[in-house]
Design a protein around this motif. Structure first.
Motif, PDB file in Angstrom:
ATOM      1  N   GLY A  12      17.678  48.727 -29.613  1.00 62.70           N
ATOM      2  CA  GLY A  12      17.539  47.457 -30.622  1.00 62.70           C
ATOM      3  C   GLY A  12      16.376  47.761 -31.768  1.00 62.70           C
ATOM      4  N   ALA A  13      16.917  47.702 -32.768  1.00 60.30           N
ATOM      5  CA  ALA A  13      16.030  47.655 -34.187  1.00 60.30           C
ATOM      6  C   ALA A  13      16.606  47.145 -35.124  1.00 60.30           C
ATOM      7  CB  ALA A  13      15.714  49.008 -34.140  1.00 60.30           C
ATOM      8  N   GLN A  14      15.815  46.848 -36.165  1.00 60.34           N
ATOM      9  CA  GLN A  14      16.474  46.560 -37.657  1.00 60.34           C
ATOM     10  C   GLN A  14      16.669  47.892 -38.271  1.00 60.34           C
ATOM     11  OE1 GLN A  14      17.628  43.522 -39.383  1.00 60.34           O
ATOM     12  NE2 GLN A  14      18.445  45.262 -40.633  1.00 60.34           N
ATOM     13  N   ALA A  15      17.967  48.267 -38.548  1.00 60.87           N
ATOM     14  CA  ALA A  15      18.311  49.504 -38.882  1.00 60.87           C
ATOM     15  C   ALA A  15      18.392  49.348 -40.540  1.00 60.87           C
ATOM     16  CB  ALA A  15      19.689  50.033 -38.239  1.00 60.87           C
ATOM     17  N   SER A  72      15.456  48.106 -45.826  1.00 62.81           N
ATOM     18  CA  SER A  72      13.961  48.216 -45.774  1.00 62.81           C
ATOM     19  C   SER A  72      13.355  48.388 -46.837  1.00 62.81           C
ATOM     20  CB  SER A  72      13.574  49.585 -44.831  1.00 62.81           C
ATOM     21  OG  SER A  72      13.651  50.500 -45.560  1.00 62.81           O
ATOM     22  N   VAL A  73      13.950  48.612 -48.130  1.00 61.01           N
ATOM     23  CA  VAL A  73      13.159  48.597 -49.320  1.00 61.01           C
ATOM     24  C   VAL A  73      13.167  47.158 -49.848  1.00 61.01           C
ATOM     25  CG1 VAL A  73      13.146  49.263 -51.888  1.00 61.01           C
ATOM     26  CG2 VAL A  73      13.867  50.926 -50.255  1.00 61.01           C
ATOM     27  N   GLU A  74      14.179  46.300 -49.522  1.00 64.16           N
ATOM     28  CA  GLU A  74      14.159  45.002 -49.950  1.00 64.16           C
ATOM     29  C   GLU A  74      13.457  43.919 -49.075  1.00 64.16           C
ATOM     30  OE1 GLU A  74      18.357  44.317 -50.041  1.00 64.16           O
ATOM     31  OE2 GLU A  74      18.889  46.011 -51.253  1.00 64.16           O
ATOM     32  N   SER A  97      11.166  42.410 -42.025  1.00 62.30           N
ATOM     33  CA  SER A  97      12.128  42.151 -41.058  1.00 62.30           C
ATOM     34  C   SER A  97      11.959  43.535 -40.154  1.00 62.30           C
ATOM     35  CB  SER A  97      13.450  42.197 -41.423  1.00 62.30           C
ATOM     36  OG  SER A  97      13.970  43.122 -42.193  1.00 62.30           O
ATOM     37  N   TYR A  98      11.561  44.640 -40.814  1.00 63.08           N
ATOM     38  CA  TYR A  98      11.272  45.742 -39.904  1.00 63.08           C
ATOM     39  C   TYR A  98      10.027  45.878 -38.980  1.00 63.08           C
ATOM     40  CZ  TYR A  98      15.451  47.764 -42.575  1.00 63.08           C
ATOM     41  OH  TYR A  98      16.897  47.849 -43.008  1.00 63.08           O
ATOM     42  N   VAL A  99       9.240  45.362 -39.448  1.00 59.71           N
ATOM     43  CA  VAL A  99       7.880  44.972 -38.975  1.00 59.71           C
ATOM     44  C   VAL A  99       8.239  44.183 -37.571  1.00 59.71           C
ATOM     45  CG1 VAL A  99       5.430  44.428 -38.953  1.00 59.71           C
ATOM     46  CG2 VAL A  99       6.488  45.609 -40.790  1.00 59.71           C
ATOM     47  N   ASP A 100       8.753  42.920 -37.969  1.00 64.80           N
ATOM     48  CA  ASP A 100       8.926  41.979 -36.951  1.00 64.80           C
ATOM     49  C   ASP A 100       9.772  42.770 -35.647  1.00 64.80           C
ATOM     50  OD1 ASP A 100       7.773  40.337 -38.230  1.00 64.80           O
ATOM     51  OD2 ASP A 100       9.326  39.170 -38.948  1.00 64.80           O
ATOM     52  N   HIS A 149       4.920  62.061 -43.835  1.00 67.79           N
ATOM     53  CA  HIS A 149       5.335  61.843 -45.279  1.00 67.79           C
ATOM     54  C   HIS A 149       6.702  60.868 -45.492  1.00 67.79           C
ATOM     55  CE1 HIS A 149       2.772  65.039 -45.743  1.00 67.79           C
ATOM     56  NE2 HIS A 149       2.206  64.419 -46.733  1.00 67.79           N
ATOM     57  N   PRO A 150       6.892  59.828 -44.772  1.00 66.51           N
ATOM     58  CA  PRO A 150       8.065  58.886 -44.763  1.00 66.51           C
ATOM     59  C   PRO A 150       8.284  58.103 -45.891  1.00 66.51           C
ATOM     60  CG  PRO A 150       6.324  57.513 -43.616  1.00 66.51           C
ATOM     61  CD  PRO A 150       5.587  59.097 -44.002  1.00 66.51           C
ATOM     62  N   LEU A 151       9.732  58.109 -46.396  1.00 68.38           N
ATOM     63  CA  LEU A 151      10.103  57.757 -47.721  1.00 68.38           C
ATOM     64  C   LEU A 151      10.391  56.377 -47.688  1.00 68.38           C
ATOM     65  CD1 LEU A 151      12.254  60.780 -48.871  1.00 68.38           C
ATOM     66  CD2 LEU A 151       9.947  60.197 -49.365  1.00 68.38           C
ATOM     67  N   ASN A 152      10.548  55.700 -46.562  1.00 73.02           N
ATOM     68  CA  ASN A 152      10.836  54.225 -46.470  1.00 73.02           C
ATOM     69  C   ASN A 152      10.100  53.369 -45.418  1.00 73.02           C
ATOM     70  OD1 ASN A 152      12.672  54.651 -44.106  1.00 73.02           O
ATOM     71  ND2 ASN A 152      13.452  55.858 -45.580  1.00 73.02           N
ATOM     72  N   VAL A 153       9.973  52.408 -45.305  1.00 71.95           N
ATOM     73  CA  VAL A 153       9.415  51.293 -44.269  1.00 71.95           C
ATOM     74  C   VAL A 153      10.337  51.593 -42.897  1.00 71.95           C
ATOM     75  CG1 VAL A 153       8.846  49.092 -43.598  1.00 71.95           C
ATOM     76  CG2 VAL A 153       8.447  49.884 -45.649  1.00 71.95           C
ATOM     77  N   TYR A 154      11.431  51.852 -42.812  1.00 72.01           N
ATOM     78  CA  TYR A 154      12.211  52.060 -41.694  1.00 72.01           C
ATOM     79  C   TYR A 154      11.784  53.180 -41.069  1.00 72.01           C
ATOM     80  CZ  TYR A 154      16.066  53.513 -38.751  1.00 72.01           C
ATOM     81  OH  TYR A 154      16.792  54.182 -37.690  1.00 72.01           O
ATOM     82  N   ALA A 155      11.795  54.433 -41.665  1.00 75.92           N
ATOM     83  CA  ALA A 155      10.976  55.530 -41.244  1.00 75.92           C
ATOM     84  C   ALA A 155       9.571  55.381 -40.741  1.00 75.92           C
ATOM     85  CB  ALA A 155      11.038  56.451 -42.155  1.00 75.92           C
TER      86      ALA A 155
END
Length: 340
Positions: free
Chosen positions: A88-91, A96-98, A102-105, A151-157
């Motif tokens: 389970g995750a916010q995929a 994740s840019v917008e 929600s990704y942290v939660d 060096h992740p390129l987005n918050v999801y990563a």
């Protein structure tokens, strides 16, 4: 394999969670499923997956948000799952840019509730989903689990890197054996509508253009969902221990000498150009796509490919499905499910 107690599967109404739960049920497991059935994409698809799971007598469902600490604490107390598959995750990278909150939660706070639950029941094994996106700006292909991921390129990563670190700390402090699986571009029947194959199929069948980012030159390690589930279940059955070869003076990135923890790649072990992926899809549908060529989107990686040698050695993992077979199976499912 000896069936032993219930398995908790989070994200059980999601794409990979649904397939994993079905596989576990098919081999006689009792599955406790958790999913909040959110509206990130059409919840009707999630409900359709859930309906099929609930037809199984050994499936027990809880509609619950992972970030609900009270609810998750009660769930672990009620069921005492000794094995956990946390999917389970916010995929989604672009979302994740917008909407990074929600990704942290979901992915950080929600993972913490799972870790705390695993701690409370003294779980025998926690298997959790990570992602190839953690490799970020790296261009060292194929991606090895021994590479750094700074060096992740987005918050999801970034949230998934945090999950890997959090799991190590709980494995060290509380002795919870943990396996993190880095998934590489999963596709197949019952897939997510926000992913390329689903969007492309729908657009081609409706006669609309498809948005082709990276000018069609992007390359991905496209991995069929059945191959992914093979790896997930094999990992669940193989509990990690401390690595006796690990050295603090030159620490490896994928195992630990101080904690029962490891990271493995789950991919096809080869990369395909996006343009070829589209060609295979056109052949499966029997219709040419109208291409809307666009530059690479913010936060996207240009190429991915998994080094699966360590996964093969640890689990006997061997992906079997080429994209012409896998894409064809997706198209067959889509036509049947949507009556096209």
């Amino acid at each position: 394999m000896t069936v032993q107690g219930p398995v908790l599967v989070t994200g059980s109404a999601g794409f990979i969670g649904f397939h994993t739960a079905r596989r576990l049920l098919a081999r006689g497991e009792t599955v406790i499923g958790v999913d909040n059935l959110n509206h990130y994409y059409d919840p009707a698809l999630k409900h359709a997956r859930l309906e099929r799971l609930q037809a199984e007598p050994n499936y027990i469902h809880h509609t619950l948000d992972l970030a609900d600490r009270t609810g998750m604490t009660a769930l672990f107390a009620d069921h005492s799952p000794r094995r956990i598959v946390h999917l389970g995750a916010q995929a989604g990278i672009r979302y994740s840019v917008e909407n990074p909150e929600s990704y942290v939660d979901s992915n950080v706070v929600g993972f913490l509730t799972v870790l705390e639950g695993a701690r409370a029941v003294r779980a025998e094994h926690l298997v959790f989903a990570s992602t190839s996106s953690v490799f970020g700006a790296s261009a060292a292909l194929p991606f090895s689990v021994q590479q750094g991921v700074a060096h992740p390129l987005n918050v999801y990563a970034a949230t998934k890197i945090a999950n890997e670190a959090m799991a190590h700390s709980y494995a060290y402090i509380f002795g919870i054996p943990s396996t993190g699986l880095r998934f590489f571009t999963v596709y197949g029947p019952w897939g997510r509508p926000d992913m390329a194959l689903f969007k492309f199929t729908r657009a081609i069948l409706e006669g609309r253009p498809i948005d082709v980012y990276g000018e069609g030159a992007m390359e991905r390690d496209f991995t069929f969902v059945d191959d992914i589930v093979d790896g997930v279940v094999a990992a669940l059955d193989d509990v990690p221990a401390r690595d006796p070869a690990w050295r603090a003076e030159a620490p490896g990135q994928a195992t630990s000498g101080v904690a029962p923890w490891r990271i493995l790649n789950l991919g096809a072990g080869r990369r395909e150009k996006l343009s070829r992926y589209i060609s295979v899809l056109e052949e499966a549908i029997g219709r040419k796509a109208i291409l809307n060529i666009l530059p690479t989107q913010e936060g996207e990686m240009t190429r991915t490919e998994a080094d699966i040698s360590e996964t093969r050695d640890a689990l006997g993992y061997e992906p079997k499905t080429p994209i012409d077979v896998g894409v064809g199976q997706f198209v067959d499912w889509y036509r049947d499910f949507y009556g096209v």
